[in-house]
Motif scaffolding. Sequence first.
Motif, short mmCIF file in Angstrom:
data_model
loop_
_atom_site.label_atom_id
_atom_site.label_comp_id
_atom_site.label_asym_id
_atom_site.label_seq_id
_atom_site.Cartn_x
_atom_site.Cartn_y
_atom_site.Cartn_z
N GLY A 81 -0.87 -0.29 -8.41
CA GLY A 81 -2.33 0.59 -7.60
C GLY A 81 -2.16 0.22 -6.36
N TRP A 82 -0.70 0.48 -5.83
CA TRP A 82 -0.61 -0.17 -4.20
C TRP A 82 0.35 1.26 -3.79
N LEU A 83 0.47 2.44 -4.63
CA LEU A 83 1.06 3.83 -3.59
C LEU A 83 0.17 4.12 -2.41
N ALA A 84 -1.00 4.48 -2.76
CA ALA A 84 -0.96 4.89 -1.52
C ALA A 84 -2.12 3.57 0.21
N ASP A 85 -1.84 2.36 -0.47
CA ASP A 85 -1.42 1.63 0.54
C ASP A 85 0.07 1.94 1.18
N ALA A 86 0.62 1.84 0.37
CA ALA A 86 2.75 1.95 1.02
C ALA A 86 2.38 3.30 1.57
N LEU A 87 2.17 4.63 1.17
CA LEU A 87 2.98 5.08 1.91
C LEU A 87 2.01 5.65 3.06
N LEU A 88 0.90 5.16 3.39
CA LEU A 88 -0.22 5.14 4.34
C LEU A 88 0.15 3.69 5.55
N LEU A 89 1.26 3.12 5.15
CA LEU A 89 1.70 2.49 5.93
C LEU A 89 1.13 0.44 6.21
N GLN A 90 0.36 1.10 5.72
CA GLN A 90 -1.13 -0.65 5.10
C GLN A 90 -0.41 -1.91 4.80
N GLY A 91 -1.04 -2.63 5.47
CA GLY A 91 -1.00 -3.60 5.82
C GLY A 91 0.11 -4.53 4.97
N PRO A 92 0.15 -5.18 3.71
CA PRO A 92 1.67 -6.23 3.67
C PRO A 92 2.53 -4.88 2.92
N LEU A 93 1.78 -4.00 2.63
CA LEU A 93 2.78 -3.11 1.70
C LEU A 93 3.47 -1.76 3.07
N ALA A 94 2.96 -2.40 4.00
CA ALA A 94 3.88 -1.06 4.67
C ALA A 94 5.71 -1.15 5.38
N VAL A 95 6.02 -2.62 4.43
CA VAL A 95 7.14 -2.72 3.93
C VAL A 95 8.01 -2.06 3.27
N ILE A 96 7.38 -2.03 1.79
CA ILE A 96 7.42 -1.38 0.47
C ILE A 96 7.42 0.56 0.80
N GLY A 97 6.50 0.71 1.60
CA GLY A 97 6.09 1.94 2.18
C GLY A 97 7.00 2.94 2.59
N LEU A 98 7.88 1.88 3.65
CA LEU A 98 8.65 2.17 5.04
C LEU A 98 9.40 2.64 3.99
#
Length: 167
Positions: A81-98
Amino acid sequence: MQLPALDLLARYAHLLFALVWVGHNYANFIQNPRFVPLQNGIDTATLNRDLEVRMRREHGIFRYASIVVWATGMAMLWQRGWLADALLLQGPLAVIGLGAWIGTFMLLNLWLVLWPHQKKLLGFVPATLEERVRCSRITFLSSRSNTILSFPLLFLMAAGGHGLHFF
């Protein structure tokens, strides 16, 4: 929905095929530390034999390994359930999203820049010798770009799972 066996399989596939993909880039970097252009005066038959040998040695499954790495990475983010937040570089998931965005750029670079030029260079697509010389430079630079981008990518992957509190 939790599927621990599927998650474990995705993690190992992601890691194994990342080693194949990135390992190919590193091996290429070590074998060819600087750009050596093709020479216009070289015999085409010699050029074709040399490229065929290189193709067999270097250009096996690594392109398809990139797809497996990218797909398993996106699948793991989606499953949690992390895909959207990661790809939008939001919160702590910004690191893995980048890291995911860098990986996506590397995949696109491989399939949309490197591979079309490499097909001409390797003789899969007809091209003049002058065009092959031009493609050799583009292929070299595209490959080096992916090699360089793999360093922050690996750092961000590790930081996303094991050092997130530092960010």
